[in-house]
Design a protein around this motif. Structure first.
Motif, PDB file in Angstrom:
ATOM      1  N   ILE A 129       0.789  -1.154   0.100  1.00 28.96           N
ATOM      2  CA  ILE A 129      -0.029   0.125   0.011  1.00 28.96           C
ATOM      3  C   ILE A 129       0.913   1.233  -0.056  1.00 28.96           C
ATOM      4  CG2 ILE A 129      -1.563   1.481   1.166  1.00 28.96           C
ATOM      5  CD1 ILE A 129      -2.803  -1.451   2.094  1.00 28.96           C
ATOM      6  N   ILE A 130       1.930   1.278   0.755  1.00 27.37           N
ATOM      7  CA  ILE A 130       2.700   2.516   0.809  1.00 27.37           C
ATOM      8  C   ILE A 130       3.594   2.588  -0.312  1.00 27.37           C
ATOM      9  CG2 ILE A 130       4.923   3.368   1.866  1.00 27.37           C
ATOM     10  CD1 ILE A 130       3.773   1.924   4.599  1.00 27.37           C
ATOM     11  N   LYS A 131       3.935   1.496  -1.048  1.00 30.67           N
ATOM     12  CA  LYS A 131       4.735   1.665  -2.165  1.00 30.67           C
ATOM     13  C   LYS A 131       3.791   2.002  -3.453  1.00 30.67           C
ATOM     14  CE  LYS A 131       6.960  -1.400  -5.781  1.00 30.67           C
ATOM     15  NZ  LYS A 131       5.707  -1.801  -6.647  1.00 30.67           N
ATOM     16  N   LEU A 132       2.614   1.656  -3.327  1.00 32.61           N
ATOM     17  CA  LEU A 132       1.598   2.005  -4.502  1.00 32.61           C
ATOM     18  C   LEU A 132       1.218   3.642  -4.211  1.00 32.61           C
ATOM     19  CD1 LEU A 132      -0.454  -1.130  -4.965  1.00 32.61           C
ATOM     20  CD2 LEU A 132       1.061  -0.199  -6.552  1.00 32.61           C
ATOM     21  N   GLU A 152       3.751   5.694  -5.439  1.00 32.26           N
ATOM     22  CA  GLU A 152       3.911   5.774  -7.033  1.00 32.26           C
ATOM     23  C   GLU A 152       2.503   6.564  -7.751  1.00 32.26           C
ATOM     24  OE1 GLU A 152       3.959   1.752  -8.423  1.00 32.26           O
ATOM     25  OE2 GLU A 152       5.827   1.350  -7.608  1.00 32.26           O
ATOM     26  N   ALA A 153       1.379   6.428  -7.297  1.00 28.40           N
ATOM     27  CA  ALA A 153       0.299   7.118  -7.734  1.00 28.40           C
ATOM     28  C   ALA A 153      -0.057   8.125  -6.878  1.00 28.40           C
ATOM     29  CB  ALA A 153      -0.758   5.807  -7.688  1.00 28.40           C
ATOM     30  N   GLY A 154       0.070   8.273  -5.806  1.00 25.22           N
ATOM     31  CA  GLY A 154      -0.219   9.278  -4.994  1.00 25.22           C
ATOM     32  C   GLY A 154      -1.734   8.956  -4.360  1.00 25.22           C
ATOM     33  N   ASN A 155      -2.533  10.006  -3.892  1.00 29.68           N
ATOM     34  CA  ASN A 155      -3.960   9.731  -3.609  1.00 29.68           C
ATOM     35  C   ASN A 155      -5.161   9.669  -4.560  1.00 29.68           C
ATOM     36  OD1 ASN A 155      -3.004  10.173  -0.813  1.00 29.68           O
ATOM     37  ND2 ASN A 155      -3.315  12.377  -0.915  1.00 29.68           N
TER      38      ASN A 155
END
Length: 90
Positions: A78-81, A84-87
């Motif tokens: 979750i933290i990695k994604l 990468e993508a933000g909110n």
């Protein structure tokens, strides 16, 4: 002290599900499937609406529904994604 079940004007039960209702719903779906949620409560012998049965199955009774806290691997993902993508999602 347990609150008594509430029945609406159409005779459909509202409120908390009992273990007996869960067992009826689970056994019916495992035996016959869930092709028509509107008709399912009557065929399964439940005094619930189809939407209530569908939500109960999808959110609580369906095999494979994981409940509880995230594992460390899931938190890392979750933290990695999020990095990468933000909110926002696309």
């Amino acid at each position: 002290m347990v609150k008594a079940p509430f029945y609406d004007k159409n005779g459909l039960k509202k409120g908390a599900w009992t273990p007996e209702e869960d067992d009826k719903l689970r056994s019916f779906i495992q035996r016959y499937g869930h092709s028509n949620w509107y008709k399912l409560p009557k065929l399964a012998g439940l005094s619930r609406c189809g939407k209530s049965c569908r939500l109960r199955w999808l959110n609580y009774l369906q095999p494979g529904v994981k409940r509880g806290n995230f594992t460390n691997e899931e938190e890392d993902l979750i933290i990695k994604l999020h990095e990468e993508a933000g909110n926002k999602y696309i």
